[in-house]
Scaffold this active site. Structure first.
Site, PDB file in Angstrom:
ATOM      1  N   ASP A 145       0.850  -1.216   0.033  1.00  0.00           N
ATOM      2  CA  ASP A 145      -0.081   0.092  -0.007  1.00  0.00           C
ATOM      3  C   ASP A 145       0.875   1.062  -0.096  1.00  0.00           C
ATOM      4  O   ASP A 145       2.108   1.136  -0.540  1.00  0.00           O
ATOM      5  CB  ASP A 145      -0.980  -0.018   1.205  1.00  0.00           C
ATOM      6  N   HIS A 221      -3.754   6.023   3.425  1.00  0.00           N
ATOM      7  CA  HIS A 221      -4.476   4.834   3.071  1.00  0.00           C
ATOM      8  C   HIS A 221      -3.634   3.672   3.276  1.00  0.00           C
ATOM      9  O   HIS A 221      -4.505   2.431   4.009  1.00  0.00           O
ATOM     10  CB  HIS A 221      -4.274   4.637   1.399  1.00  0.00           C
ATOM     11  N   SER A 552     -10.970  -1.149  -0.899  1.00  0.00           N
ATOM     12  CA  SER A 552      -9.739  -0.926  -0.263  1.00  0.00           C
ATOM     13  C   SER A 552     -10.016  -1.266   1.214  1.00  0.00           C
ATOM     14  O   SER A 552      -8.776  -1.837   1.878  1.00  0.00           O
ATOM     15  CB  SER A 552      -9.102   0.203  -0.441  1.00  0.00           C
TER      16      SER A 552
END
Length: 771
Positions: A145, A221, A552
């Site tokens: 990520d 994220h 996600s």
């Protein structure tokens, strides 16, 4: 802000801005070069790196340049080959060399909680999934990520066991990141920037100012997904006081290894393969990838290729299905050896109502921190909806709003083009006092919330029609926002998220995708301390947690649950673990009613096997197992050519021999996908179940009626005397007359039910397509 960040930032930006124009001036592009492994056997090269560089020496045309300077990565595990910067004619020269399988351009992919573990039934009960699996103790989850913010309390290692002896990873140092940032929870961290730098625009965007050339996360994220999978217990977690509760990941006892492969300009295949290559060798048990693109053939899909090698070595690969729903056949990461995860909703809401001047009340949602204080209603403000003026005013794009028109008012902004929180910042900069974010027809009633920088709420499409109708009906429209706090268990859930990508699989319709759905809407999880909870650079607020939505967010939920299953059953293959999760999934919501997709009952192309149920997944009773060779036979049945299969598997395969040895082959997948092609009215499939429940067990089959299809199963009962005993069955599908003209799909379920133990219901979804 991390120490010495400004100095390090100047150095890294200098590197970026100096390198990028040079690369573009030469008109280089990044390519991934795949090689035949056996070509190195008997060669004079001491290492694979030397062997890989030898290909560049034959292809690089600039005599004054060292060919090794073009090399980005040398792959050894996820792929046999390398990535390099090449001109078009150099790439063509490489394709012509003996020993080269393929030369394909680097692809850019996109990045597709305080309550969700409770929603999924994870608790401290002695017979629960956490207790039975030791909270995932000893399992290692690799997260590819945007990196990690290691100081987050979610990555504290209190009560964590020692790092497993088998771990071979590293804590790579870099900008504002050193080896002391790793601990018994965060046991490894690496970063991969060569593909990102090689594809850097000549004038980097403002977002580049936030980058760290290290595993440190600048965008949130990666921190969010890693903590969702295996974050530690954090009491009193919330976002500036909203949604407060006790945060913990799905597998709080598991270790985390972070591989930073995504940057402000996306995630490049060359970097992703570099991360996968190291992760497999480092010794991860689970790979979690909350990224992807649009569906492409498996032999062109770097994630599919890398994950095949991971699967062969026993690593379970979990991927997000994508956020391109509700478009049919938009599901990405479709390889049958990948567990593909769609997104669902929680029954937690953050109501923020709009009371209009005529007394009507519109339902909306918001995580604006005023949610704690404005429950009696904020100040009544004049409503303004700017249309027909500057370009983009109705969308509240930056610079499109007139300060004289919206100053001190509540502004209505349509969704689209810019981010939801970004619209709030545009309103705030132009002097607006509040915002109503209005869904358009494409967004329908989708309700992903944000931590806005000003009082705001998001309303659905039907409510936005009512709001605009009111504005047009009066000369002085006014409204006030009324916040309702946090509400739990008062709404139906789970439901399919509107944005969650749908099947059927575009490149492989013989496999039903997505496999499973999991919470992916309004998920609260860890957040970097360098970034406001809205993720906007202008946001000076700070919080250890924030809220995000997407597949996600669904992906790491399943990655953590996979860790629980792996901990309890360490000898199981990735296919066995996926089977356990799929065959125990829920097809009803928490009210006992069918899972919904908007206003309709959700179909298998939206939910796959259903909604993940960790309590049942750790003890499924029966499993469908698949060996690596079975996937190769499956590719042969799809008509893949020898070069295509070799590209994916790195194996020499004769499909003629494989199909001769596997007549009437069916991949032993936990779901069933049947296609009646023109002129064909009958299809037969076979499946094999392995007993992992209790000895001396008998199961009976139940099949829900499929419209226009007759189904026959033989045998109708399966008896298992011992653990790990295998039994096979055959299913015949006979196409009848379709009751509704023009019907292309029908669906149902096949379930094996234990004769005595009601918890063992091994369910497989069925999709039937008339081509």
């Amino acid at each position: 802000m991390a120490p010495n960040h400004h100095l390090d930032l100047l150095l890294s930006l200098c590197f970026f801005w100096c390198l990028a124009p040079l690369l573009h001036a030469q008109n280089f592009q990044t390519y991934i070069v795949q090689l035949y492994p056996h070509h190195m056997v008997g060669s004079l090269f001491q290492t694979k790196l030397h062997w890989h560089v030898s290909f560049l020496e034959k292809a690089v045309l600039l005599e004054e340049e060292d060919p090794s300077s073009r090399l980005l990565y040398s792959y050894h595990t996820a792929l046999e080959g390398f990535s390099a910067r090449l001109a078009d004619d150099e790439a063509a020269a490489l394709r012509a060399l003996p020993g080269v399988v393929s030369v394909r351009p680097d692809h850019r992919l996109e990045l597709h909680t305080t309550y969700s573990y409770k929603f999924l039934g994870l608790n401290f009960a002695p017979g629960g999934a956490w207790a039975r699996s030791g909270f995932g103790k000893g399992t290692i989850i690799g997260v590819l990520d945007t990196g990690v913010w290691p100081e987050s309390p979610s990555f504290g290692d209190r009560r964590m066991p020692p790092v497993p002896r088998r771990w071979r990873g590293a804590c790579q140092e870099g900008e504002s990141f050193n080896s002391s940032n790793c601990n018994r929870k965060l046991i490894g961290a690496r970063f991969y920037s060569k593909g990102h730098r090689a594809n850097m625009p000549e004038k980097p965007a403002a977002a580049s100012l936030l980058e760290y050339m290290s595993p440190r996360d600048a965008h949130g994220h990666g921190t969010h997904t890693a903590s969702t999978a295996a974050g530690a217990l954090v009491p009193g977690a919330g976002v500036l006081g909203v949604g407060a509760g006790e945060a913990r990941g799905m597998a709080p006892g598991a270790h985390i290894a972070v591989y930073k492969v995504c940057w402000f300009n996306g995630c490049y295949s060359s970097d992703i393969l570099g991360g996968m290559d190291d992760a497999i060798r480092d010794g991860v048990d689970v790979l979690s990838l909350s990224l992807g693109g649009f569906p492409i053939p498996l032999f062109e899909d770097s994630i599919a290729i890398g994950s095949f090698r991971a699967m062969e070595k026993g690593v379970a690969v979990i991927c997000a299905a994508g956020n391109n729903g509700p478009v049919p056949s938009s599901v990405a990461n479709e390889a049958p050896w990948i567990t593909t995860v769609g997104a669902s909703t929680l029954d937690r809401r953050f109501p923020a109502f709009v009371r209009m001047g005529d007394g009507q009340i519109l339902y909306g949602e918001s995580m604006y921190p005023g949610n704690r204080f404005l429950k009696k209603g904020g100040k009544q403000l004049e409503l303004v909806y700017e249309t027909g003026g500057r370009n983009g005013a109705e969308l509240c794009l930056k610079g499109s709003l007139s300060k004289s028109s919206i100053g001190g008012k509540m502004v209505v902004c349509n969704r689209g083009i810019s981010g939801r929180a970004e619209k709030g910042e545009a309103v705030r900069e132009a002097g607006g006092a509040a915002m109503v974010l209005a869904n358009t027809e494409i967004n329908q009633e989708e309700d992903s919330v944000d931590v806005h920088v000003l009082p705001a709420t998001l309303i659905g499409y039907q409510e936005s029609i009512r709001l605009k109708s009111y504005i047009n009906s009066t000369r002085h429209p006014v409204a006030r926002l009324i916040y309702g706090g946090t509400r739990i268990r008062q709404s139906r859930a789970p439901a399919v998220a509107l944005f969650s990508s749908r099947g059927p699989s575009l490149t492989n319709p013989s496999i039903l995708k997505p496999d499973i759905i999991a919470p992916g809407v309004n998920i609260i999880a860890a957040w970097p301390a360098n970034l406001g909870p809205s993720a906007l650079q202008e946001d000076r607020r700070r919080s250890n947690f924030s809220v995000l939505s997407g597949t996600s967010m669904a992906c790491p939920h399943v990655s953590g649950i996979v860790a629980l299953v792996r901990t309890m059953h360490p000898s199981w293959s990735p296919a066995a673990v996926r089977s356990a999760i799929m065959t125990t999934a829920d097809i009803g919501d928490h009210f006992g009613k069918p899972i919904m997709d908007g206003k309709e009952r959700a179909g298998v192309f939206s939910t796959g096997a259903g909604h993940v149920n960790p309590t049942r997944a750790v003890d499924p009773g029966l499993i469908y197992d698949i060996k690596p060779d079975d996937y190769i036979a499956h590719l042969c049945t799809l008509g893949y050519t020898w070069p295509e299969i070799f590209t994916i598997t790195h194996r020499n395969t004769s499909c003629r021999e494989v199909l001769h040895q596997n007549k009437q082959f069916s991949l032993n997948y936990p779901s069933i996908s049947v296609t009646f092609r023109q002129g064909r009215t009958s299809v037969m499939i076979q499946r094999t179940l392995t007993n992992v429940g209790s000895p001396n067990s008998m199961y009976s089959v139940q099949v829900t009626a499929l419209q226009g299809v007759r189904v026959r199963v033989k045998p109708k009962t399966l008896t298992f005397r011992e653990i790990n005993e295998r039994r096979s069955y055959t299913v015949w599908f006979q196409s009848g007359r379709r009751t509704v003209k023009g019907t292309r799909f029908t669906e149902g379920h096949l379930t094996w039910v234990h004769s005595r133990k009601s918890q063992y219901k091994v369910r497989s979804p069925i999709s039937v397509t008339w081509a």
